[in-house]
Every structure is written in C-alpha cells, then in structure tokens.
Write a protein that holds these residues in place. Structure first.
Motif, mmCIF file in Angstrom:
data_model
loop_
_atom_site.group_PDB
_atom_site.id
_atom_site.type_symbol
_atom_site.label_atom_id
_atom_site.label_comp_id
_atom_site.label_asym_id
_atom_site.label_seq_id
_atom_site.Cartn_x
_atom_site.Cartn_y
_atom_site.Cartn_z
ATOM 1 N N GLU A 1 0.637 -1.069 0.058
ATOM 2 C CA GLU A 1 -0.146 0.073 -0.072
ATOM 3 C C GLU A 1 0.729 1.278 -0.009
ATOM 4 O OE1 GLU A 1 -3.761 1.901 0.014
ATOM 5 O OE2 GLU A 1 -3.433 -0.197 -0.247
ATOM 6 N N PRO A 2 1.056 2.090 -1.101
ATOM 7 C CA PRO A 2 1.483 3.270 -1.075
ATOM 8 C C PRO A 2 1.005 4.236 -0.308
ATOM 9 C CG PRO A 2 0.179 3.179 -2.996
ATOM 10 C CD PRO A 2 -0.049 2.024 -2.397
ATOM 11 N N LEU A 3 1.603 5.186 0.248
ATOM 12 C CA LEU A 3 1.448 6.523 1.102
ATOM 13 C C LEU A 3 0.663 7.454 0.357
ATOM 14 C CD1 LEU A 3 4.480 7.022 3.423
ATOM 15 C CD2 LEU A 3 2.312 6.502 4.218
ATOM 16 N N SER A 4 1.162 7.781 -0.910
ATOM 17 C CA SER A 4 0.559 8.784 -1.625
ATOM 18 C C SER A 4 1.003 8.557 -3.257
ATOM 19 C CB SER A 4 0.667 10.124 -1.231
ATOM 20 O OG SER A 4 2.221 10.408 -1.153
ATOM 21 N N GLU A 5 0.671 9.398 -3.974
ATOM 22 C CA GLU A 5 1.099 9.450 -5.344
ATOM 23 C C GLU A 5 1.623 10.889 -5.904
ATOM 24 O OE1 GLU A 5 -0.513 7.368 -9.049
ATOM 25 O OE2 GLU A 5 -1.420 8.887 -9.026
ATOM 26 N N VAL A 6 2.580 10.938 -6.768
ATOM 27 C CA VAL A 6 3.245 12.351 -6.931
ATOM 28 C C VAL A 6 2.871 12.510 -8.565
ATOM 29 C CG1 VAL A 6 4.878 12.519 -5.084
ATOM 30 C CG2 VAL A 6 5.567 11.496 -7.424
ATOM 31 N N GLU A 7 2.786 13.710 -8.751
ATOM 32 C CA GLU A 7 2.713 13.906 -10.452
ATOM 33 C C GLU A 7 3.979 15.102 -10.717
ATOM 34 O OE1 GLU A 7 -1.913 13.747 -11.937
ATOM 35 O OE2 GLU A 7 -1.077 15.665 -11.213
ATOM 36 N N PHE A 8 4.849 14.511 -11.472
ATOM 37 C CA PHE A 8 5.986 15.517 -11.675
ATOM 38 C C PHE A 8 5.527 16.322 -13.046
ATOM 39 C CE2 PHE A 8 8.770 12.306 -9.563
ATOM 40 C CZ PHE A 8 9.425 13.273 -8.689
ATOM 41 N N VAL A 9 5.594 17.493 -12.574
ATOM 42 C CA VAL A 9 5.270 18.597 -13.601
ATOM 43 C C VAL A 9 6.559 19.705 -13.769
ATOM 44 C CG1 VAL A 9 2.730 18.165 -13.615
ATOM 45 C CG2 VAL A 9 3.980 20.100 -12.074
ATOM 46 N N LEU A 10 6.348 20.534 -14.926
ATOM 47 C CA LEU A 10 7.277 21.456 -15.037
ATOM 48 C C LEU A 10 6.855 22.920 -14.921
ATOM 49 C CD1 LEU A 10 8.352 20.138 -18.420
ATOM 50 C CD2 LEU A 10 9.766 20.238 -16.466
ATOM 51 N N SER B 1 16.431 17.669 -8.747
ATOM 52 C CA SER B 1 16.801 17.347 -7.497
ATOM 53 C C SER B 1 17.697 16.083 -7.622
ATOM 54 C CB SER B 1 15.698 17.521 -6.555
ATOM 55 O OG SER B 1 15.039 18.544 -6.634
ATOM 56 N N PRO B 2 18.918 16.148 -7.048
ATOM 57 C CA PRO B 2 19.884 15.004 -6.884
ATOM 58 C C PRO B 2 19.042 13.690 -6.262
ATOM 59 C CG PRO B 2 21.044 16.935 -6.136
ATOM 60 C CD PRO B 2 19.518 17.043 -6.354
ATOM 61 N N GLY B 3 19.113 12.529 -6.783
ATOM 62 C CA GLY B 3 18.758 11.180 -6.472
ATOM 63 C C GLY B 3 17.057 11.238 -6.845
ATOM 64 N N TYR B 4 16.578 12.006 -7.200
ATOM 65 C CA TYR B 4 15.009 11.660 -7.783
ATOM 66 C C TYR B 4 14.932 10.939 -9.113
ATOM 67 C CZ TYR B 4 13.363 14.911 -4.026
ATOM 68 O OH TYR B 4 13.158 15.656 -2.712
ATOM 69 N N LEU B 5 13.844 10.386 -8.969
ATOM 70 C CA LEU B 5 13.436 9.548 -10.156
ATOM 71 C C LEU B 5 12.308 9.952 -10.819
ATOM 72 C CD1 LEU B 5 13.767 5.799 -8.480
ATOM 73 C CD2 LEU B 5 15.473 6.922 -9.820
ATOM 74 N N TYR B 6 12.435 10.440 -12.184
ATOM 75 C CA TYR B 6 11.507 11.226 -12.714
ATOM 76 C C TYR B 6 10.966 10.398 -13.878
ATOM 77 C CZ TYR B 6 13.659 15.195 -10.538
ATOM 78 O OH TYR B 6 14.230 16.174 -9.629
ATOM 79 N N GLY B 7 11.313 9.166 -13.985
ATOM 80 C CA GLY B 7 10.879 8.264 -15.083
ATOM 81 C C GLY B 7 11.982 8.119 -16.286
ATOM 82 N N ALA B 8 11.920 7.118 -16.815
ATOM 83 C CA ALA B 8 12.909 6.926 -17.890
ATOM 84 C C ALA B 8 12.812 7.916 -19.042
ATOM 85 C CB ALA B 8 12.895 5.521 -18.294
ATOM 86 N N GLU B 9 11.531 8.051 -19.359
ATOM 87 C CA GLU B 9 11.355 9.021 -20.532
ATOM 88 C C GLU B 9 12.240 10.321 -20.520
ATOM 89 O OE1 GLU B 9 8.157 10.853 -23.848
ATOM 90 O OE2 GLU B 9 7.616 9.883 -21.957
ATOM 91 N N PHE B 10 11.954 10.945 -19.146
ATOM 92 C CA PHE B 10 12.794 12.246 -18.836
ATOM 93 C C PHE B 10 14.258 12.068 -18.725
ATOM 94 C CE2 PHE B 10 14.165 15.275 -15.829
ATOM 95 C CZ PHE B 10 13.750 16.451 -16.270
ATOM 96 N N SER B 11 14.545 10.972 -17.899
ATOM 97 C CA SER B 11 15.947 10.712 -17.515
ATOM 98 C C SER B 11 16.874 10.225 -18.577
ATOM 99 C CB SER B 11 16.145 9.933 -16.287
ATOM 100 O OG SER B 11 15.214 10.164 -15.147
ATOM 101 N N ASP B 12 16.521 9.698 -19.585
ATOM 102 C CA ASP B 12 17.330 9.146 -20.491
ATOM 103 C C ASP B 12 17.195 10.119 -21.679
ATOM 104 O OD1 ASP B 12 17.812 7.056 -19.022
ATOM 105 O OD2 ASP B 12 16.031 5.721 -20.003
#
Length: 263
Positions: free
Chosen positions: A102-111, A135-146
C-alpha cells in the motif's frame, strides 16, 4: 499452532526485538512539503502524520531525521538508517529495500517556468535545447531521465531550483505539483511562475525499510494498517488538510483541484 497465532506471535516479536535494545526504527527523509516538512520545529505533512499514526497503532517507536535525498539513500546503503519515507519503487533497490503493498500517496511530476520567460511545453520534445532544474537522487521516469534533447541541472533544494528559475539560470524546473505549489506560496512567487501542461510522470511513494530480520512482517503489518486507516474519517480529514491543490495557469488564474482518492 494456528496460522493467525503464529503471525501475531511474530508481530509481537518484531516490536519487542526493537524495544529490547532500547532501539527505535530509524527513518530518514528529505523535506518534501506538503507530504513531510519541518514547520518551525514541528514535523508535519500528509505522509508524515499518516506514518506516525500507523506506527503508533503498531507499537513501533520511530526516530526521524531530515537529510538531503542523496544522503538519505547513502544512509540506507550504509545501514545507518532502517527506512526512508516517501521513496519511489525502483527495481534497482529491491535487493536492499522492502516496500509495503500500500503506497502512502502518489506524486505528479510537472514542469514550472517563469512567466517572463514562458515555456508552456506540451511534450518532452518541446524541451529541446533547454536546461531543466532537477533534484539529486530523484527518479522522474525513464523518458525524462534518458532523454538527450535537453540538459538537466541539479540544485541542493527545491527553493534553490526556484531561485535559479527566477534568475534565468535554468529554463524550467521539475518537481511534484503539490510540492511546487507549496514552494511558490512559501517564496511569494504567486503570479510570477506557471505550470506547463505536460505531466512528466506519476509515481506512488512509499515508506520502505531495509531488508532484515522481522522487516518483511513489519512491512506487511504496516501495509494492512495503512490501508485500514485510509478508510477512516481521520484519514479523510488529514487528506483534506493537505490535499487541496491549485493548478497554476499562465494567465495567473488558478483552478481548484481536489486530491485524488488514490492518495
């Protein structure tokens, strides 16, 4: 011995094993308002307060520590912390961490962009040639990061990223929608910053713990109690306290949005 009795016995052992040595569960996190943050010496936030209530019901004492996110990850790797609050699931971390179902919450990464240098991007392709604050160490999804279309420039804090945005040192910044709006309000930047239409990624966030004796059972019990708490009026009140968000438009107007039931 009946299965239920075995589970209850193991659960009691897990709690007592910490208490026997006068130990508390050491949880690290980075200020991530409105999910978890320090309000003039008092820790607050939707996920923090939810986690406190769940652990109280489980009889587990917790020692909290605020650190930069990369330091939080290093503390987990080195065994100096037992768990992390508001961490995304990554298969690279499966060998180290256990995640509740069970997750605590869900985030939406926006610009976000400065209104005097508008970049209302519709897709990641629109970021070609730009520099985006991260922000260092954050995971924004492969499409953004790659992606090789744009540059990524880290900053030590979310406030620093917004400062760089206002100085024109970056073209946009990426962060969770509610976090961004909280920082905008705290810094008095209403009317000077807008949110781009594209949602880069949506990700659930968890309270994850290091693998170890009894931790698998603790994670199961945490998930069950968290799910139970989410059905109660107390969680609805807590969610309403931190859940209302506003989508900032380029015109300076705001559109009221209510927190989704998945959080």
């Amino acid at each position: 011995m009946p299965v239920i009795l075995k589970l209850l016995t193991a659960a009691l052992f897990t709690c007592l094993s910490l208490a026997a040595y006068g130990e508390k569960l050491r949880i690290v996190t980075e200020p991530w308002a409105p999910y978890v943050y320090d309000d003039k010496g008092t820790m607050r936030g939707l996920d923090y307060e939810t986690t406190v209530i769940v652990f109280q019901r489980l009889g587990v004492e917790v020692q909290w520590q605020f650190l930069p996110w990369k330091r939080c990850l290093a503390m987990l790797d080195q065994g100096h912390a037992d768990g992390a609050l508001d961490i995304f699931h990554s298969h690279d971390r499966d060998a180290l961490l256990l995640y509740p179902s069970e997750p605590l919450s869900e985030v939406e990464f926006v610009l976000f962009y400065a209104n005097d240098r508008p970049h209302p991007v519709q897709t990641l392709d629109d970021l070609r040639g730009m520099t985006v604050g991260t922000s260092p160490g954050y995971l924004y999804g492969a499409e953004f990061s790659d992606s090789s279309l744009f540059d990524r420039e880290p900053a030590p804090s979310h406030e620093a990223n917004f400062g760089k945005l206002m100085l024109g040192r970056i073209d946009l910044l990426i962060t969770d929608r509610r976090v961004g709006q909280h920082v905008i309000k705290a810094l008095g930047l209403e009317g000077t910053v807008s949110e781009a239409p594209v949602v880069v990624s949506r990700q659930p966030q968890f309270l994850a713990v290091r693998r170890g004796a009894g931790m698998d059972l603790l994670v199961q019990r945490f998930a069950a109690e968290l799910k139970r708490f989410k059905q109660e009026p107390a969680y609805a009140a807590l969610s309403a306290k931190y859940g209302g968000i506003q989508a900032i438009t380029a015109s300076g107007h705001t559109v009221e949005q209510q927190e989704s039931s998945a959080r």
